[in-house]
Design a protein around this motif. Structure first.
Motif, PDB file in Angstrom:
ATOM      1  N   LYS A 270       0.870  -1.240  -0.049  1.00 39.66           N
ATOM      2  CA  LYS A 270       0.053  -0.083   0.048  1.00 39.66           C
ATOM      3  C   LYS A 270       0.936   1.238  -0.112  1.00 39.66           C
ATOM      4  O   LYS A 270       2.092   1.352   0.532  1.00 39.66           O
ATOM      5  CB  LYS A 270      -0.923   0.062   1.271  1.00 39.66           C
TER       6      LYS A 270
ATOM      7  N   GLU B 275      -1.198  -6.316   6.750  1.00 43.33           N
ATOM      8  CA  GLU B 275      -1.637  -5.082   6.547  1.00 43.33           C
ATOM      9  C   GLU B 275      -1.179  -4.052   5.654  1.00 43.33           C
ATOM     10  O   GLU B 275      -1.737  -3.197   5.470  1.00 43.33           O
ATOM     11  CB  GLU B 275      -1.884  -4.704   7.828  1.00 43.33           C
TER      12      GLU B 275
ATOM     13  N   ASP C 160      -5.450  -5.311  -0.236  1.00 45.27           N
ATOM     14  CA  ASP C 160      -6.399  -5.940   0.342  1.00 45.27           C
ATOM     15  C   ASP C 160      -6.657  -7.124  -0.818  1.00 45.27           C
ATOM     16  O   ASP C 160      -6.422  -7.084  -2.087  1.00 45.27           O
ATOM     17  CB  ASP C 160      -7.671  -5.213   0.714  1.00 45.27           C
TER      18      ASP C 160
END
Lengths: 75, 160
Positions: free
Chosen positions: B51, B133, B137
């Motif tokens: 991310k 995390e 996703d």
């Protein structure tokens, strides 16, 4: 030649022409004809290979001033 | 997908923008060929899936250093050649726009839209200190057996 659907991929680069063609043909009924427009220089070889691999039929194709047109029948 | 559909697998080991782009173009092409496509991300290839935003995680010192030194996400990757301290990627992105090719983040988006399975290698995630995390996703997680399971039926198996 009369097509049921026209997919315009002019100006788009690899792999977009076949990605768009695949999206369109998935939604079509058997026997319908799709016309694809492309300016990608590799698209003749790409479409020949893609059509035979996906078990559809390339009815005709032409090239004019760097613009390719393909007619594909969904089998 | 029907049972007759053919399989393509790609291992993305490299963390370079150009190599990741090649991998995703092939993956998208294979998906358009009605192949079932699995991409397996290991080592530097994992950075493609990070991310962009920093994610708060509990980590040891070395993992934290690794995390800080590696690119966060597809947009931040360098080039395998002519990187020129980050000028290369800017230039290639300009050329990509000019030729109306898809930049890497959009190729990844398109691959997901087309149902390409993205698998992150958990062993190398541990080595590099990357946690779930921190990655996009909706990924799958697995090891060499998961990869070989798909690659054994694959007609096209690539290591990039």
């Amino acid at each position: 030649m009369k097509a049921d659907i026209i997919v315009d991929t002019k100006g788009l680069a690899c792999p977009m022409p076949i990605v768009k063609a695949r999206k369109a043909i998935t939604a079509m009924k058997t026997g319908q004809v799709m016309e694809v427009l492309s300016t990608d220089k590799g698209s003749l070889n790409d479409f020949r290979a893609w059509v035979s691999q996906t078990k559809n039929e390339l009815i005709a194709h032409e090239e004019q001033n760097g613009e390719y047109r393909f007619w594909v029948r969904k089998l | 997908m029907d049972e007759k559909s053919q399989k393509t697998t790609i291992v993305l080991f490299s963390g370079d923008y150009d190599k990741a782009m090649a991998a995703f173009i092939i993956a998208n092409g294979a998906a358009a060929y009605e192949h079932e496509v699995t991409m397996f991300f290991t080592f530097w290839g994992l950075n493609t899936l990070r991310k962009e935003a920093a994610v708060r995680t509990k980590k040891g010192f070395l993992e934290r250093i690794f995390g800080a030194m590696m690119p966060r996400g597809a947009e931040k990757l360098g080039l395998s050649k002519l990187n020129m301290a980050g000028m290369g990627p800017q230039m290639i992105k300009h050329v990509i726009r000019k030729h109306k090719a898809l930049p890497l983040p959009q190729l990844i988006e398109l691959a997901r839209e087309q149902g390409v399975k993205l698998v992150a290698c958990t062993m190398t995630m541990d080595l590099l200190g990357l946690q779930q995390e921190e990655l996009l996703d909706g990924l799958e997680y697995g090891g060499v057996a998961a990869y070989l399971g798909d690659a054994s039926d694959g007609k096209v198996n690539l290591f990039i």
